[in-house]
Scaffold this motif. Structure first.
Motif, PDB file in Angstrom:
ATOM      1  N   TYR A 120       0.869  -1.189   0.000  1.00  0.00           N
ATOM      2  CA  TYR A 120       0.000   0.000   0.000  1.00  0.00           C
ATOM      3  C   TYR A 120       0.899   1.229   0.000  1.00  0.00           C
ATOM      4  O   TYR A 120       1.794   1.372   0.853  1.00  0.00           O
ATOM      5  CB  TYR A 120      -0.894   0.011   1.233  1.00  0.00           C
ATOM      6  N   VAL A 121       0.691   2.090  -0.956  1.00  0.00           N
ATOM      7  CA  VAL A 121       1.485   3.311  -1.056  1.00  0.00           C
ATOM      8  C   VAL A 121       0.550   4.498  -0.833  1.00  0.00           C
ATOM      9  O   VAL A 121      -0.368   4.741  -1.630  1.00  0.00           O
ATOM     10  CB  VAL A 121       2.173   3.433  -2.430  1.00  0.00           C
ATOM     11  N   ASP A 128       8.424   2.221  -2.493  1.00  0.00           N
ATOM     12  CA  ASP A 128       9.611   1.436  -2.134  1.00  0.00           C
ATOM     13  C   ASP A 128       9.593   0.157  -2.968  1.00  0.00           C
ATOM     14  O   ASP A 128       8.945  -0.830  -2.617  1.00  0.00           O
ATOM     15  CB  ASP A 128       9.592   1.112  -0.639  1.00  0.00           C
ATOM     16  N   VAL A 129      10.296   0.192  -4.100  1.00  0.00           N
ATOM     17  CA  VAL A 129      10.274  -0.934  -5.028  1.00  0.00           C
ATOM     18  C   VAL A 129      10.837  -2.199  -4.386  1.00  0.00           C
ATOM     19  O   VAL A 129      10.316  -3.301  -4.585  1.00  0.00           O
ATOM     20  CB  VAL A 129      11.067  -0.586  -6.309  1.00  0.00           C
ATOM     21  N   ARG A 134      10.063  -7.670  -2.144  1.00  0.00           N
ATOM     22  CA  ARG A 134      10.115  -8.616  -1.022  1.00  0.00           C
ATOM     23  C   ARG A 134       8.723  -9.180  -0.716  1.00  0.00           C
ATOM     24  O   ARG A 134       8.571 -10.366  -0.433  1.00  0.00           O
ATOM     25  CB  ARG A 134      10.700  -7.935   0.210  1.00  0.00           C
ATOM     26  N   ALA A 135       7.714  -8.321  -0.786  1.00  0.00           N
ATOM     27  CA  ALA A 135       6.341  -8.768  -0.528  1.00  0.00           C
ATOM     28  C   ALA A 135       5.892  -9.786  -1.579  1.00  0.00           C
ATOM     29  O   ALA A 135       5.243 -10.786  -1.265  1.00  0.00           O
ATOM     30  CB  ALA A 135       5.401  -7.569  -0.506  1.00  0.00           C
TER      31      ALA A 135
END
Length: 320
Positions: A120-121, A128-129, A134-135
């Motif tokens: 969620y941005v 944060d690429v 990682r997600a």
């Protein structure tokens, strides 16, 4: 299943086949019982295939003995391809294996889909690429006890949120879907549309009985495997005499034909085709296969009873 009890073998229980586990089979009437039946047989034929076993040994040991290399067929690459998809069919009983492979191999989902938010941005914040990557990697990681080499299909969607209603956002998600995504073909399909589950079951039972009784006469083999209702009065222990010699001869012919057919079905299963009767000959080491079946069953029982103990101790949940 009563969690106070251990899972037991099916010995002396005529309700179950030789390869089944009492109290751990899908019940008649449930979705998985109907849809998984032919694939259950595919799985069990694979477990008896000498060629599939060589693919497993190569995967585990990274090499084969000279004797084993001499046994390899010209189309062994097809067997390796099947192994890459179906994996280790020896360690886990079918119901456990099906939970992880049913959807990816045959398009048979084990449950309704659930959406997983990966990132969620918030408005005004920089993406944060690395965190998104990682997600995604965490989502794709297979934490199940069975490592499936076929990644299920999924979709990555970026949806703007600020200033939009829930209804508009859900509609936007719905509009991204193309029907072709929803009708993605299964990785593996049954080789033919028409087949008889009962006949395939009899063939598998015949192979098991042959492994347990490698030197038995053909008619006795057919009688013990109960391949025909016409000869269901035979137990396989009778003495051949002038009264039954013609019947035993006919039963021997029937048994021989079914055995050859079952061997071909077994070996085609190892090549990703089931049920298929294209003739394939193979040599059986019956004593070794019998020992393997016994060890595999003991291993499966230990794993299943570990699961029962884990549920009791709340080490793992029914979903994990």
């Amino acid at each position: 299943m009563n969690q106070n009890d251990e899972i037991e073998p099916n010995s002396n229980d005529l309700e179950y086949e030789k390869w089944e586990f009492k109290d751990l089979e899908f019940k008649k009437g449930c979705l998985h019982y109907e849809t998984s039946q032919p694939y259950r047989l595919w799985y069990e034929y694979l477990r008896l295939s000498p060629i599939y076993l060589l693919a497993h040994k190569l995967h585990i040991n990274k090499s084969l003995t000279d004797k084993e290399k001499d046994m390899l067929p010209d189309d062994f690459d097809e067997v390796l391809k099947t192994y890459d998809a179906f994996g280790n069919v020896y360690k886990y009983p079918f119901r456990i294996w099906w939970t992880y492979y049913g959807a990816t191999l045959f398009g048979m989902p084990k449950s309704k889909p659930t959406a997983t938010p990966l990132a969620y941005v918030a408005t005004g914040h920089e993406t944060d690429v690395d965190a998104c990557t990682r997600a995604l990697n965490k989502y794709l990681k297979n934490d199940s006890p069975i490592k499936n080499s076929i990644q299920p299909s999924y979709m990555l969607i970026a949806v703007p949120l600020a200033g939009h209603t829930r209804e508009d956002i859900l509609q936007a998600v719905s509009n991204t879907f193309d029907e072709s995504y929803l009708n993605e073909p299964a990785a593996y399909k049954l080789h033919c549309e028409r087949f008889h589950i009962e006949t395939l079951t009899k063939g598998l039972r015949l192979l098991y009985t042959k492994i347990e009784n490698p030197t038995i006469a053909l008619w006795r083999l057919g009688a013990k495997a109960k391949i025909s209702k016409t000869y269901e009065d035979f137990e396989g222990d009778e003495t051949v005499n002038y009264k039954n010699s013609e019947r035993t001869e006919k039963l021997a012919i029937l048994t021989s034909a079914m055995y050859r057919s079952s061997v071909s079905i077994m070996e085609n299963a190892a090549r990703g085709k089931f049920p298929c009767k294209d003739e394939i000959k193979v040599k059986f080491d019956y004593l070794y296969m019998k020992q393997l079946i016994n060890r595999r069953r003991e291993s499966n029982l230990r794993y299943l009873n570990w699961l029962v103990d884990a549920f009791k101790s709340k080490i793992i949940t029914p979903n994990g």
